[in-house]
Design an enzyme around this catalytic site. Sequence first.
Site, PDB file in Angstrom:
ATOM      1  N   ILE A  49       0.867  -1.186   0.000  1.00 12.33           N
ATOM      2  CA  ILE A  49       0.000   0.000   0.000  1.00 12.33           C
ATOM      3  C   ILE A  49       0.899   1.230   0.000  1.00 12.33           C
ATOM      4  O   ILE A  49       1.455   1.606   1.040  1.00 12.33           O
ATOM      5  CB  ILE A  49      -0.925   0.013   1.244  1.00 12.33           C
ATOM      6  CG1 ILE A  49      -1.713  -1.301   1.357  1.00 12.33           C
ATOM      7  CG2 ILE A  49      -1.871   1.213   1.183  1.00 12.33           C
ATOM      8  CD1 ILE A  49      -2.446  -1.480   2.681  1.00 12.33           C
ATOM      9  N   GLU A  50       1.084   1.808  -1.178  1.00 14.06           N
ATOM     10  CA  GLU A  50       1.977   2.967  -1.291  1.00 14.06           C
ATOM     11  C   GLU A  50       1.245   4.239  -0.888  1.00 14.06           C
ATOM     12  O   GLU A  50       0.022   4.256  -0.706  1.00 14.06           O
ATOM     13  CB  GLU A  50       2.524   3.041  -2.724  1.00 14.06           C
ATOM     14  CG  GLU A  50       3.391   1.819  -3.026  1.00 14.06           C
ATOM     15  CD  GLU A  50       4.000   1.814  -4.420  1.00 14.06           C
ATOM     16  OE1 GLU A  50       3.656   2.692  -5.242  1.00 14.06           O
ATOM     17  OE2 GLU A  50       4.830   0.923  -4.673  1.00 14.06           O
ATOM     18  N   CYS A  59       4.816  -2.464   2.852  1.00 18.36           N
ATOM     19  CA  CYS A  59       5.047  -3.646   2.017  1.00 18.36           C
ATOM     20  C   CYS A  59       3.957  -4.690   2.251  1.00 18.36           C
ATOM     21  O   CYS A  59       3.293  -4.706   3.294  1.00 18.36           O
ATOM     22  CB  CYS A  59       6.393  -4.273   2.361  1.00 18.36           C
ATOM     23  SG  CYS A  59       7.827  -3.364   1.755  1.00 18.36           S
ATOM     24  N   GLU A  61       4.363  -7.817   2.874  1.00 13.93           N
ATOM     25  CA  GLU A  61       4.684  -8.673   4.025  1.00 13.93           C
ATOM     26  C   GLU A  61       4.237  -8.006   5.321  1.00 13.93           C
ATOM     27  O   GLU A  61       3.746  -8.667   6.243  1.00 13.93           O
ATOM     28  CB  GLU A  61       6.194  -8.932   4.094  1.00 13.93           C
ATOM     29  CG  GLU A  61       6.757  -9.730   2.932  1.00 13.93           C
ATOM     30  CD  GLU A  61       7.221  -8.865   1.773  1.00 13.93           C
ATOM     31  OE1 GLU A  61       6.633  -7.779   1.546  1.00 13.93           O
ATOM     32  OE2 GLU A  61       8.171  -9.272   1.096  1.00 13.93           O
ATOM     33  N   CYS A  95      11.595  -5.823   5.751  1.00 13.52           N
ATOM     34  CA  CYS A  95      10.632  -6.923   5.934  1.00 13.52           C
ATOM     35  C   CYS A  95      11.320  -8.185   6.429  1.00 13.52           C
ATOM     36  O   CYS A  95      10.717  -8.976   7.151  1.00 13.52           O
ATOM     37  CB  CYS A  95       9.847  -7.176   4.653  1.00 13.52           C
ATOM     38  SG  CYS A  95       8.545  -5.939   4.419  1.00 13.52           S
TER      39      CYS A  95
HETATM   40  N1  THU Z   1       7.502  -4.397  -1.954  1.00  8.95           N
HETATM   41  C1  THU Z   1       6.803  -5.269  -1.181  1.00  8.95           C
HETATM   42  O1  THU Z   1       5.630  -5.036  -0.880  1.00  8.95           O
HETATM   43  N2  THU Z   1       7.426  -6.389  -0.774  1.00  8.95           N
HETATM   44  C2  THU Z   1       8.668  -6.766  -1.149  1.00  8.95           C
HETATM   45  O2  THU Z   1       9.115  -7.830  -0.750  1.00  8.95           O
HETATM   46  C3  THU Z   1       9.466  -5.896  -2.001  1.00  8.95           C
HETATM   47  C4  THU Z   1       8.893  -4.580  -2.312  1.00  8.95           C
HETATM   48  C5  THU Z   1       6.806  -3.199  -2.440  1.00  8.95           C
HETATM   49  C6  THU Z   1       7.183  -1.901  -1.804  1.00  8.95           C
HETATM   50  C7  THU Z   1       6.798  -0.921  -2.885  1.00  8.95           C
HETATM   51  O3  THU Z   1       5.407  -0.666  -2.793  1.00  8.95           O
HETATM   52  C8  THU Z   1       7.033  -1.675  -4.176  1.00  8.95           C
HETATM   53  O4  THU Z   1       7.088  -3.051  -3.818  1.00  8.95           O
HETATM   54  C9  THU Z   1       8.311  -1.288  -4.883  1.00  8.95           C
HETATM   55  O5  THU Z   1       9.388  -1.308  -4.039  1.00  8.95           O
END
Ligand code: THU
Length: 136
Positions: A49-50, A59, A61, A95
């Site tokens: 969720i950015e 992230c 996870e 994470c």
């Molecule tokens: N991201 C994750 O959600 N998990 C990961 O293991 C690697 C990166 C997300 C963070 C961000 O929203 C996007 O991927 C790019 O980095």
Amino acid sequence: MSEQSKSVDPAIIAALRAVLPHSHSPYSKFKVAAAVTDETGAVHYGINIENAAFPVGTCAEQSAIGALVTSGARRIERVVLTGSDVGNLWPCGACRQRIAEFAGPECDVVVVDGAAEVMRTPFWDLLPKAFTLDAG
Ligand code: THU
């Protein structure tokens, strides 16, 4: 057969595929979905969720671990990930530390594409010297 040697349940892959479009990733365009299996066998899901304030984003996870802990579980037996680019998808450094807080000794991390497993590694190979505190 130990839990760790088992292949990923196709129902988990299907569920990850179902939630992946919910990823809010308009900035990176990198969608991620995570499933974490707990000590009871229950599976908890999350997506990234950015946020317009970039560092505030979460992230996949992190979302999934939040659901696991909120349910009352305390152990991660497996992490399953999928996303836009499964050839380049391991948990980020932060994470890894979040997973380390709850990971069992046999926890593994499995990356799946739309249909099958593409990569697998023991979690503790990804963070062999995790920071820990003895909670007593
Ligand atoms: N991201 C994750 O959600 N998990 C990961 O293991 C690697 C990166 C997300 C963070 C961000 O929203 C996007 O991927 C790019 O980095």
